[in-house]
Design a protein around this motif. Structure first.
Motif, mmCIF file in Angstrom:
data_model
loop_
_atom_site.group_PDB
_atom_site.id
_atom_site.type_symbol
_atom_site.label_atom_id
_atom_site.label_comp_id
_atom_site.label_asym_id
_atom_site.label_seq_id
_atom_site.Cartn_x
_atom_site.Cartn_y
_atom_site.Cartn_z
ATOM 1 N N TYR A 110 0.861 -1.206 0.000
ATOM 2 C CA TYR A 110 0.000 0.000 0.000
ATOM 3 C C TYR A 110 0.883 1.235 0.000
ATOM 4 C CZ TYR A 110 0.965 -1.048 4.907
ATOM 5 O OH TYR A 110 1.595 -1.398 6.076
ATOM 6 N N GLN A 116 -1.605 13.129 1.205
ATOM 7 C CA GLN A 116 -2.731 12.483 1.899
ATOM 8 C C GLN A 116 -2.315 11.785 3.197
ATOM 9 O OE1 GLN A 116 -5.571 13.161 0.720
ATOM 10 N NE2 GLN A 116 -5.094 13.792 -1.364
ATOM 11 N N LYS A 119 -4.046 10.913 7.470
ATOM 12 C CA LYS A 119 -5.501 11.063 7.522
ATOM 13 C C LYS A 119 -6.204 9.734 7.776
ATOM 14 C CE LYS A 119 -5.269 14.827 4.109
ATOM 15 N NZ LYS A 119 -5.659 15.247 2.744
ATOM 16 N N GLY A 120 -5.415 8.711 8.067
ATOM 17 C CA GLY A 120 -6.016 7.398 8.330
ATOM 18 C C GLY A 120 -6.249 6.571 7.084
ATOM 19 N N TYR A 121 -5.855 7.082 5.926
ATOM 20 C CA TYR A 121 -6.116 6.333 4.697
ATOM 21 C C TYR A 121 -5.266 5.049 4.623
ATOM 22 C CZ TYR A 121 -8.604 10.424 2.777
ATOM 23 O OH TYR A 121 -9.494 11.452 2.552
ATOM 24 N N GLY A 122 -3.997 5.135 5.050
ATOM 25 C CA GLY A 122 -3.145 3.940 5.010
ATOM 26 C C GLY A 122 -3.732 2.827 5.872
ATOM 27 N N ASP A 145 5.856 -6.827 4.874
ATOM 28 C CA ASP A 145 7.212 -6.476 5.301
ATOM 29 C C ASP A 145 7.387 -4.968 5.206
ATOM 30 O OD1 ASP A 145 7.461 -5.992 2.594
ATOM 31 O OD2 ASP A 145 9.350 -7.059 2.356
ATOM 32 N N ASN A 150 10.130 2.525 9.001
ATOM 33 C CA ASN A 150 8.836 2.937 8.448
ATOM 34 C C ASN A 150 7.765 2.830 9.543
ATOM 35 O OD1 ASN A 150 6.614 3.534 6.903
ATOM 36 N ND2 ASN A 150 7.227 2.234 5.175
ATOM 37 N N ILE A 151 7.817 3.779 10.459
ATOM 38 C CA ILE A 151 6.969 3.716 11.666
ATOM 39 C C ILE A 151 5.475 3.659 11.314
ATOM 40 C CG2 ILE A 151 6.380 4.850 13.860
ATOM 41 C CD1 ILE A 151 9.272 3.707 13.635
ATOM 42 N N PRO A 152 4.990 4.508 10.375
ATOM 43 C CA PRO A 152 3.558 4.398 10.055
ATOM 44 C C PRO A 152 3.186 3.008 9.567
ATOM 45 C CG PRO A 152 4.483 6.408 9.096
ATOM 46 C CD PRO A 152 5.625 5.624 9.642
ATOM 47 N N SER A 153 4.057 2.393 8.763
ATOM 48 C CA SER A 153 3.725 1.074 8.236
ATOM 49 C C SER A 153 3.731 0.011 9.336
ATOM 50 C CB SER A 153 4.709 0.703 7.109
ATOM 51 O OG SER A 153 4.176 -0.339 6.342
ATOM 52 N N LYS A 155 2.991 0.585 12.442
ATOM 53 C CA LYS A 155 1.752 0.802 13.206
ATOM 54 C C LYS A 155 0.552 0.235 12.460
ATOM 55 C CE LYS A 155 2.682 4.976 15.889
ATOM 56 N NZ LYS A 155 2.309 6.394 16.039
ATOM 57 N N ILE A 156 0.553 0.428 11.144
ATOM 58 C CA ILE A 156 -0.581 -0.041 10.353
ATOM 59 C C ILE A 156 -0.676 -1.558 10.418
ATOM 60 C CG2 ILE A 156 -1.388 -0.326 7.978
ATOM 61 C CD1 ILE A 156 -0.469 2.604 7.481
HETATM 62 C C1 LIG Z 1 2.989 4.209 5.193
HETATM 63 C C2 LIG Z 1 1.788 4.972 4.647
HETATM 64 C C3 LIG Z 1 0.935 4.048 3.790
HETATM 65 C C4 LIG Z 1 0.979 5.484 5.836
HETATM 66 O O1 LIG Z 1 -0.177 6.095 5.279
HETATM 67 P P1 LIG Z 1 -1.046 7.154 6.078
HETATM 68 O O2 LIG Z 1 -2.256 7.384 5.244
HETATM 69 O O3 LIG Z 1 -0.235 8.318 6.470
HETATM 70 O O4 LIG Z 1 -1.396 6.273 7.362
HETATM 71 P P2 LIG Z 1 -2.376 6.632 8.567
HETATM 72 O O5 LIG Z 1 -2.818 8.054 8.491
HETATM 73 O O6 LIG Z 1 -3.406 5.580 8.599
HETATM 74 O O7 LIG Z 1 -1.403 6.491 9.830
HETATM 75 C C5 LIG Z 1 -1.020 5.223 10.323
HETATM 76 C C6 LIG Z 1 -0.327 5.399 11.666
HETATM 77 O O8 LIG Z 1 0.970 5.979 11.486
HETATM 78 C C7 LIG Z 1 1.046 7.197 12.206
HETATM 79 N N1 LIG Z 1 1.848 8.093 11.408
HETATM 80 C C8 LIG Z 1 1.527 8.648 10.218
HETATM 81 N N2 LIG Z 1 2.554 9.385 9.785
HETATM 82 C C9 LIG Z 1 3.533 9.291 10.729
HETATM 83 C C10 LIG Z 1 4.856 9.817 10.846
HETATM 84 N N3 LIG Z 1 5.384 10.589 9.900
HETATM 85 N N4 LIG Z 1 5.590 9.479 11.920
HETATM 86 C C11 LIG Z 1 5.084 8.675 12.890
HETATM 87 N N5 LIG Z 1 3.826 8.127 12.828
HETATM 88 C C12 LIG Z 1 3.078 8.460 11.762
HETATM 89 C C13 LIG Z 1 -0.379 7.658 12.389
HETATM 90 O O9 LIG Z 1 -0.518 8.516 13.492
HETATM 91 C C14 LIG Z 1 -1.075 6.330 12.611
HETATM 92 O O10 LIG Z 1 -0.808 5.888 13.904
HETATM 93 P P3 LIG Z 1 -1.969 5.346 14.882
HETATM 94 O O11 LIG Z 1 -2.407 4.030 14.262
HETATM 95 O O12 LIG Z 1 -1.287 5.169 16.186
HETATM 96 O O13 LIG Z 1 -3.043 6.365 14.841
HETATM 97 C C15 LIG Z 1 2.219 6.226 3.832
HETATM 98 O O14 LIG Z 1 3.037 7.028 4.643
HETATM 99 C C16 LIG Z 1 2.954 5.868 2.573
HETATM 100 O O15 LIG Z 1 2.345 5.526 1.577
HETATM 101 N N6 LIG Z 1 4.296 5.945 2.622
HETATM 102 C C17 LIG Z 1 5.101 5.669 1.460
HETATM 103 C C18 LIG Z 1 4.977 4.242 0.961
HETATM 104 C C19 LIG Z 1 5.144 3.217 2.066
HETATM 105 O O16 LIG Z 1 6.028 3.337 2.916
HETATM 106 N N7 LIG Z 1 4.272 2.204 2.030
HETATM 107 C C20 LIG Z 1 4.320 1.104 2.959
HETATM 108 C C21 LIG Z 1 5.360 0.137 2.511
HETATM 109 S S1 LIG Z 1 5.623 -1.139 3.696
#
Ligand SMILES: CC(C)(COP(=O)(O)OP(=O)(O)OC[C@H]1O[C@@H](n2cnc3c(N)ncnc32)[C@H](O)[C@@H]1OP(=O)(O)O)[C@@H](O)C(=O)NCCC(=O)NCCS
Length: 203
Positions: A110, A116, A119-122, A145, A150-153, A155-156
């Motif tokens: 993803y 974007q 915003k919770g979209y990931g 993987d 990649n902290i957001p990933s 967490k997701i």
């Molecule tokens: C990873 C990715 C999909 C996250 O998408 P997103 O729409 O920002 O995700 P969300 O808004 O649902 O946030 C998910 C969690 O990460 C946290 N988060 C978002 N951005 C963050 C940041 N820069 N630093 C720390 N935490 C962060 C959010 O607070 C949320 O945490 P929570 O579950 O505790 O509330 C997006 O950043 C992305 O596409 N990155 C580039 C491609 C990538 O890395 N893809 C994944 C490959 S494994």
């Protein structure tokens, strides 16, 4: 055959070649690829990767069979519309890529466009993949993987119930540093009994 699903704010459509410019523009960005094990890609590299997957979905659709792999373009629901069109804003893409040697196992992927993020979209996209994989695609296992940074990933996936299955140390040497790779898995039997998680979110 149904090719689009929606939540209260997003539409997930089978990806077509018409979607590739938006996906290629996203995957050409340094920020988007910071923690990906590929990219930033010139558009032709993105096209070359996705076109066989898209064509495979189109062929399966034409033949009335299930695709081997699934790639979804994710857009906002058009305001005031039914959500069935493609005219919403581009959010990103997500995919279930069939494992080569184990039927019913898929690698999840993803990406959301950088405008974007946060915003919770990931999170929603990963929930969609879990729901779709176990209710529509007949999955028995999902592989996930990411780079450890990649902290957001992280967490997701953990928030979606993926189980940590390992850490490959210094897997990735890039930008003058070494980064571990985290491995995750989600089995059908890891899911709670009853309706698949997040069934109420998607239709
Ligand atoms: C990873 C990715 C999909 C996250 O998408 P997103 O729409 O920002 O995700 P969300 O808004 O649902 O946030 C998910 C969690 O990460 C946290 N988060 C978002 N951005 C963050 C940041 N820069 N630093 C720390 N935490 C962060 C959010 O607070 C949320 O945490 P929570 O579950 O505790 O509330 C997006 O950043 C992305 O596409 N990155 C580039 C491609 C990538 O890395 N893809 C994944 C490959 S494994």
């Amino acid at each position: 055959m149904k090719t689009a699903w929606r939540s209260d704010r997003l539409v997930y459509s089978f990806c077509t070649r018409a979607d590739l410019p938006a996906i290629a523009a996203m995957l050409a960005k340094t920020a988007v690829c910071e923690w990906l094990f590929f990219g930033p890609n010139p558009p032709e590299v993105t096209h070359a990767y996705f076109e066989p997957l898209i064509d495979g979905m189109a062929e399966a659709q034409a033949g009335g069979t299930a695709p081997e792999s699934y790639v979804f373009t994710v857009r906002t629901r058009p305001s005031g519309g039914t959500g069935k069109g493609r005219e919403g804003a581009f959010i990103g893409q997500c995919a279930l890529v069939a494992d080569d040697f184990s039927e019913g196992a898929y690698l999840i992927g993803y990406q959301t466009d950088d405008a974007q993020w946060g915003k919770g979209y990931g999170t929603e996209m990963c929930r969609f993949l879990v729901w779709f994989a176990f209710t529509m695609a007949g999955a028995y296992r999902l592989n996930g993987d990411c780079a450890a940074g990649n902290i957001p990933s992280v967490k997701i996936m953990e928030g979606c119930g993926f189980v940590p299955e390992g850490r490959q140390r210094k897997y990735w040497h890039v930008r003058g540093g070494y980064h571990d790779r985290l491995l995750y898995g989600l089995l059908a039997e890891d899911l709670p009994a009853g309706p698949a998680p997040w069934q109420e979110l998607f239709s």
